[in-house]
Design a protein around this motif. Sequence first.
Motif, PDB file in Angstrom:
ATOM      1  N   CYS A   1     -17.707  -2.985  60.027  1.00 11.66           N
ATOM      2  CA  CYS A   1     -17.944  -1.728  60.731  1.00 11.66           C
ATOM      3  C   CYS A   1     -19.109  -0.963  60.089  1.00 11.66           C
ATOM      4  CB  CYS A   1     -16.660  -0.906  60.705  1.00 11.66           C
ATOM      5  SG  CYS A   1     -16.794   0.661  61.521  1.00 11.66           S
ATOM      6  N   THR A   2     -19.120  -0.881  58.772  1.00 15.96           N
ATOM      7  CA  THR A   2     -20.210  -0.130  58.115  1.00 15.96           C
ATOM      8  C   THR A   2     -21.547  -0.842  58.336  1.00 15.96           C
ATOM      9  OG1 THR A   2     -19.710  -1.219  56.027  1.00 15.96           O
ATOM     10  CG2 THR A   2     -18.763   0.946  56.334  1.00 15.96           C
ATOM     11  N   GLN A   3     -21.516  -2.202  58.333  1.00 14.20           N
ATOM     12  CA  GLN A   3     -22.764  -2.949  58.605  1.00 14.20           C
ATOM     13  C   GLN A   3     -23.250  -2.724  60.032  1.00 14.20           C
ATOM     14  OE1 GLN A   3     -21.613  -7.012  57.965  1.00 14.20           O
ATOM     15  NE2 GLN A   3     -21.258  -6.678  55.776  1.00 14.20           N
ATOM     16  N   GLY A   4     -22.325  -2.345  60.906  1.00 14.01           N
ATOM     17  CA  GLY A   4     -22.666  -2.159  62.317  1.00 14.01           C
ATOM     18  C   GLY A   4     -23.562  -0.955  62.553  1.00 14.01           C
ATOM     19  N   PHE A   5     -23.572  -0.017  61.594  1.00 14.21           N
ATOM     20  CA  PHE A   5     -24.453   1.149  61.718  1.00 14.21           C
ATOM     21  C   PHE A   5     -25.727   0.889  60.928  1.00 14.21           C
ATOM     22  CE2 PHE A   5     -20.220   2.926  62.470  1.00 14.21           C
ATOM     23  CZ  PHE A   5     -20.444   3.730  63.576  1.00 14.21           C
ATOM     24  N   LYS A   6     -26.869   1.235  61.520  1.00 11.96           N
ATOM     25  CA  LYS A   6     -28.156   0.987  60.859  1.00 11.96           C
ATOM     26  C   LYS A   6     -28.249   1.785  59.549  1.00 11.96           C
ATOM     27  CE  LYS A   6     -32.084  -0.300  63.304  1.00 11.96           C
ATOM     28  NZ  LYS A   6     -32.819  -0.020  64.523  1.00 11.96           N
ATOM     29  N   ALA A   7     -27.879   3.056  59.634  1.00 13.31           N
ATOM     30  CA  ALA A   7     -27.940   3.901  58.432  1.00 13.31           C
ATOM     31  C   ALA A   7     -26.668   3.701  57.608  1.00 13.31           C
ATOM     32  CB  ALA A   7     -28.059   5.355  58.852  1.00 13.31           C
ATOM     33  N   ASP A   8     -26.745   4.056  56.320  1.00  8.48           N
ATOM     34  CA  ASP A   8     -25.535   4.011  55.492  1.00  8.48           C
ATOM     35  C   ASP A   8     -24.575   5.085  55.979  1.00  8.48           C
ATOM     36  OD1 ASP A   8     -26.452   2.015  53.968  1.00  8.48           O
ATOM     37  OD2 ASP A   8     -27.133   3.276  52.294  1.00  8.48           O
ATOM     38  N   ILE A   9     -23.337   4.712  56.180  1.00  9.49           N
ATOM     39  CA  ILE A   9     -22.375   5.741  56.581  1.00  9.49           C
ATOM     40  C   ILE A   9     -21.509   6.078  55.371  1.00  9.49           C
ATOM     41  CG2 ILE A   9     -22.360   4.938  58.974  1.00  9.49           C
ATOM     42  CD1 ILE A   9     -19.471   3.926  58.402  1.00  9.49           C
ATOM     43  N   GLU A  10     -20.947   7.269  55.406  1.00  8.17           N
ATOM     44  CA  GLU A  10     -20.135   7.698  54.263  1.00  8.17           C
ATOM     45  C   GLU A  10     -18.729   7.096  54.362  1.00  8.17           C
ATOM     46  OE1 GLU A  10     -20.429  11.752  53.213  1.00  8.17           O
ATOM     47  OE2 GLU A  10     -19.479  11.222  51.304  1.00  8.17           O
ATOM     48  N   VAL A  11     -18.256   6.550  53.258  1.00  6.72           N
ATOM     49  CA  VAL A  11     -16.895   6.002  53.215  1.00  6.72           C
ATOM     50  C   VAL A  11     -16.113   6.776  52.154  1.00  6.72           C
ATOM     51  CG1 VAL A  11     -15.482   3.958  52.734  1.00  6.72           C
ATOM     52  CG2 VAL A  11     -17.684   3.698  53.910  1.00  6.72           C
ATOM     53  N   VAL A  12     -14.983   7.340  52.546  1.00  6.00           N
ATOM     54  CA  VAL A  12     -14.145   8.069  51.582  1.00  6.00           C
ATOM     55  C   VAL A  12     -12.791   7.375  51.489  1.00  6.00           C
ATOM     56  CG1 VAL A  12     -12.919  10.239  51.139  1.00  6.00           C
ATOM     57  CG2 VAL A  12     -15.293  10.286  51.923  1.00  6.00           C
TER      58      VAL A  12
ATOM     59  N   ALA B   1     -10.222  15.902  70.716  1.00  8.44           N
ATOM     60  CA  ALA B   1     -11.074  14.843  70.168  1.00  8.44           C
ATOM     61  C   ALA B   1     -10.939  13.626  71.086  1.00  8.44           C
ATOM     62  CB  ALA B   1     -10.652  14.507  68.749  1.00  8.44           C
ATOM     63  N   HIS B   2     -11.701  12.591  70.800  1.00  4.64           N
ATOM     64  CA  HIS B   2     -11.727  11.441  71.700  1.00  4.64           C
ATOM     65  C   HIS B   2     -11.401  10.161  70.945  1.00  4.64           C
ATOM     66  CE1 HIS B   2     -14.065   8.560  74.466  1.00  4.64           C
ATOM     67  NE2 HIS B   2     -12.927   8.866  75.030  1.00  4.64           N
ATOM     68  N   LEU B   3     -10.263   9.574  71.287  1.00  3.77           N
ATOM     69  CA  LEU B   3      -9.918   8.288  70.676  1.00  3.77           C
ATOM     70  C   LEU B   3     -10.736   7.216  71.387  1.00  3.77           C
ATOM     71  CD1 LEU B   3      -8.399   6.729  68.635  1.00  3.77           C
ATOM     72  CD2 LEU B   3      -6.358   6.821  70.033  1.00  3.77           C
ATOM     73  N   ALA B   4     -11.888   6.912  70.781  1.00  6.85           N
ATOM     74  CA  ALA B   4     -12.879   6.073  71.455  1.00  6.85           C
ATOM     75  C   ALA B   4     -12.453   4.611  71.501  1.00  6.85           C
ATOM     76  CB  ALA B   4     -14.224   6.199  70.739  1.00  6.85           C
ATOM     77  N   ASP B   5     -11.846   4.133  70.428  1.00  4.23           N
ATOM     78  CA  ASP B   5     -11.475   2.717  70.406  1.00  4.23           C
ATOM     79  C   ASP B   5     -10.549   2.444  69.221  1.00  4.23           C
ATOM     80  OD1 ASP B   5     -11.409   0.113  71.266  1.00  4.23           O
ATOM     81  OD2 ASP B   5     -13.588  -0.127  71.314  1.00  4.23           O
ATOM     82  N   THR B   6      -9.788   1.375  69.350  1.00  5.14           N
ATOM     83  CA  THR B   6      -8.894   0.946  68.272  1.00  5.14           C
ATOM     84  C   THR B   6      -9.053  -0.553  68.101  1.00  5.14           C
ATOM     85  OG1 THR B   6      -7.289   2.625  68.947  1.00  5.14           O
ATOM     86  CG2 THR B   6      -6.475   0.881  67.510  1.00  5.14           C
TER      87      THR B   6
ATOM     88  N   ASP C   1     -17.857  -4.653  66.655  1.00  9.66           N
ATOM     89  CA  ASP C   1     -19.237  -4.365  67.084  1.00  9.66           C
ATOM     90  C   ASP C   1     -19.225  -3.493  68.343  1.00  9.66           C
ATOM     91  OD1 ASP C   1     -19.704  -6.079  65.028  1.00  9.66           O
ATOM     92  OD2 ASP C   1     -20.428  -7.754  66.255  1.00  9.66           O
ATOM     93  N   THR C   2     -18.306  -3.835  69.243  1.00  8.98           N
ATOM     94  CA  THR C   2     -18.194  -3.047  70.485  1.00  8.98           C
ATOM     95  C   THR C   2     -17.797  -1.610  70.162  1.00  8.98           C
ATOM     96  OG1 THR C   2     -17.562  -5.012  71.729  1.00  8.98           O
ATOM     97  CG2 THR C   2     -16.965  -2.899  72.700  1.00  8.98           C
ATOM     98  N   MET C   3     -16.846  -1.463  69.245  1.00 11.70           N
ATOM     99  CA  MET C   3     -16.400  -0.110  68.891  1.00 11.70           C
ATOM    100  C   MET C   3     -17.562   0.714  68.341  1.00 11.70           C
ATOM    101  SD  MET C   3     -13.284   1.253  66.518  1.00 11.70           S
ATOM    102  CE  MET C   3     -13.858   1.252  64.857  1.00 11.70           C
ATOM    103  N   VAL C   4     -18.350   0.098  67.468  1.00 12.47           N
ATOM    104  CA  VAL C   4     -19.478   0.822  66.857  1.00 12.47           C
ATOM    105  C   VAL C   4     -20.463   1.257  67.946  1.00 12.47           C
ATOM    106  CG1 VAL C   4     -21.482   0.572  65.333  1.00 12.47           C
ATOM    107  CG2 VAL C   4     -19.244  -0.283  64.602  1.00 12.47           C
ATOM    108  N   ARG C   5     -20.759   0.334  68.870  1.00 14.63           N
ATOM    109  CA  ARG C   5     -21.706   0.678  69.953  1.00 14.63           C
ATOM    110  C   ARG C   5     -21.160   1.786  70.837  1.00 14.63           C
ATOM    111  NH1 ARG C   5     -22.642  -4.844  70.428  1.00 14.63           N
ATOM    112  NH2 ARG C   5     -21.176  -5.015  72.159  1.00 14.63           N
ATOM    113  N   ARG C   6     -19.886   1.621  71.229  1.00 13.80           N
ATOM    114  CA  ARG C   6     -19.310   2.586  72.181  1.00 13.80           C
ATOM    115  C   ARG C   6     -19.107   3.956  71.539  1.00 13.80           C
ATOM    116  NH1 ARG C   6     -14.205   1.440  74.566  1.00 13.80           N
ATOM    117  NH2 ARG C   6     -14.840   2.183  76.594  1.00 13.80           N
ATOM    118  N   ILE C   7     -18.656   3.968  70.301  1.00 18.25           N
ATOM    119  CA  ILE C   7     -18.358   5.265  69.683  1.00 18.25           C
ATOM    120  C   ILE C   7     -19.656   6.052  69.490  1.00 18.25           C
ATOM    121  CG2 ILE C   7     -18.449   4.740  67.173  1.00 18.25           C
ATOM    122  CD1 ILE C   7     -15.632   6.076  67.031  1.00 18.25           C
ATOM    123  N   THR C   8     -20.741   5.314  69.209  1.00 18.61           N
ATOM    124  CA  THR C   8     -22.047   5.963  69.068  1.00 18.61           C
ATOM    125  C   THR C   8     -22.506   6.495  70.427  1.00 18.61           C
ATOM    126  OG1 THR C   8     -22.552   4.409  67.298  1.00 18.61           O
ATOM    127  CG2 THR C   8     -24.409   5.623  68.218  1.00 18.61           C
TER     128      THR C   8
END
Length: 465
Positions: free
Chosen positions: A218-229, A337-342, A358-365
């Motif tokens: 999932c994190t690789q699916g975003f071009k920029a580094d995303i924050e993980v907590v 809020a919007h539960l975009a995908d699971t 990959d689909t979740m990353v695309r759709r949520i964006t």
Amino acid sequence: MNITVLSGSPKGKDSVTLQSVNYISKLFPEHTYDVFHIGQTINALMEENGDAFDAVMASVTQADLIIWATPVYTCLVPAQYKRFIEKVFADGKAPLFKGKYAAVISTSINFFDNYAVDYLRAINDDLDTLFTGSYSADSYDLLKEEGQIRLAQFAAQTFEDVTSGAMFGKRTYPLSYSWHVYESGPAPEPVDSGPLKVLLIQDENYDGTNLGRMVDRCTQGFKADIEVVTLSELNVKGDCLGCIQCGFDHACIYEGKDDFIDFAREKVAPADILILAGEIKDRWLSSTWKQFFDRSFFQNHVPALKGKQVGLLLSGPLTQMVALKGTLDAIVEWQGAHLADTVTDEVERSGFIDSRIDTMVRRITAFAERGYVRPATFVGIGGRKVFRDDVWGRHRFVFQADHAYYEANGLYDFPHDDADAMKMSEDMIKLTQDPDMRQAIRKMLKKEMVKPHKGIVEKTDAPND
Ligand SMILES: Cc1cc2nc3c(=O)[nH]c(=O)nc-3n(C[C@H](O)[C@H](O)[C@H](O)COP(=O)(O)O)c2cc1C
């Protein structure tokens, strides 16, 4: 009859819920009530080789009836109670509950209390108890004669069931789940999420597990580094204590003492996209995740997640989890809020899970870029009305900060304030007093109702390009 009372409230003897059990004990003094303040004494109960947990288990062993008495916290049971339940299973103590009669008594404002009951019902099915029933009361029911009579009836029936050896079946089937190793395939084509703030929250570091690999994908699916907590790595001093000190100004008693409030304000609040990752534990997520939701209650009934896109990355048999699906839907939807995908790892094929992530990353964006939030179903609409009425009415004094927010943000959308609708109804009711008019209007109803909708469709042209 020996009754073990497992009290979930962190408020111990000052628990509202426990007063219902105390009331029963006054009406039925012939029984022995062994009360354990599970929610309040959770730290002692969790101690390795401590006596406190053993004492509870010894009482369970002797019990003819176990009463699970708990408040509802964020649509489920308090995190402390969940931690206790996790320990029962982890320490191999589940067999002590087998064949015991069990009942649930809860109090709440009836906001998704059904899921708290469903969860405890499922836990009891897993513990192989004989579940006699549940009593999910409003916090103030005991103050009314009707509530007192009803509670006494519930207790009388429960005791009769135990003494007569009544038989009960399960409502939840044992979990059937075969675990498969998920391995991520070729790297995804990363999605450019532009200026959107993406925050992935996980309860633990899942490196080397299915979920760890799903999080990586999932994190690789975003071009920029995303924050993980990682919640377990935050300095969080404890669970929500239910003290409601936050009600006047949304300030938590833990403020300045641990990192949670800053985390909620500085990381969660500004995020456009929230991805929540966790492994299923018993019939829900972990008590660490529950602590996150309970501690977020310092914002009380303010929809703090409004407009956010939420994605879920879960490991485990979600499709068999009624309460988990229900509570997550409820928590997301009532806030707008919007539960975009699971995405889960229930399916055997790794390639499929890759595609789903990959689909979740695309759709949520895309959803975030469009600002799209699905219309709320009954879950969101009904939930908001329960809060609206409670904050406006009996709890306005306690939740003053909510009241100010609700007023300022138009959340007091009472039907009696809709002057046009009230006027139209009044006029039409008058008109329909005349028998001929009544008949004529009856015939027109179907066409008139859809007329404005048709008007919108007629006025709409195809986009220019
Ligand atoms: C952190 C927190 C979360 C709560 N969440 C819910 C909820 O989701 N649904 C509900 O109906 N009531 C909720 N309540 C209200 C309590 O369930 C209610 O006040 C209950 O009667 C408290 O019982 P106790 O005094 O035994 O702890 C919540 C209260 C707190 C403090």
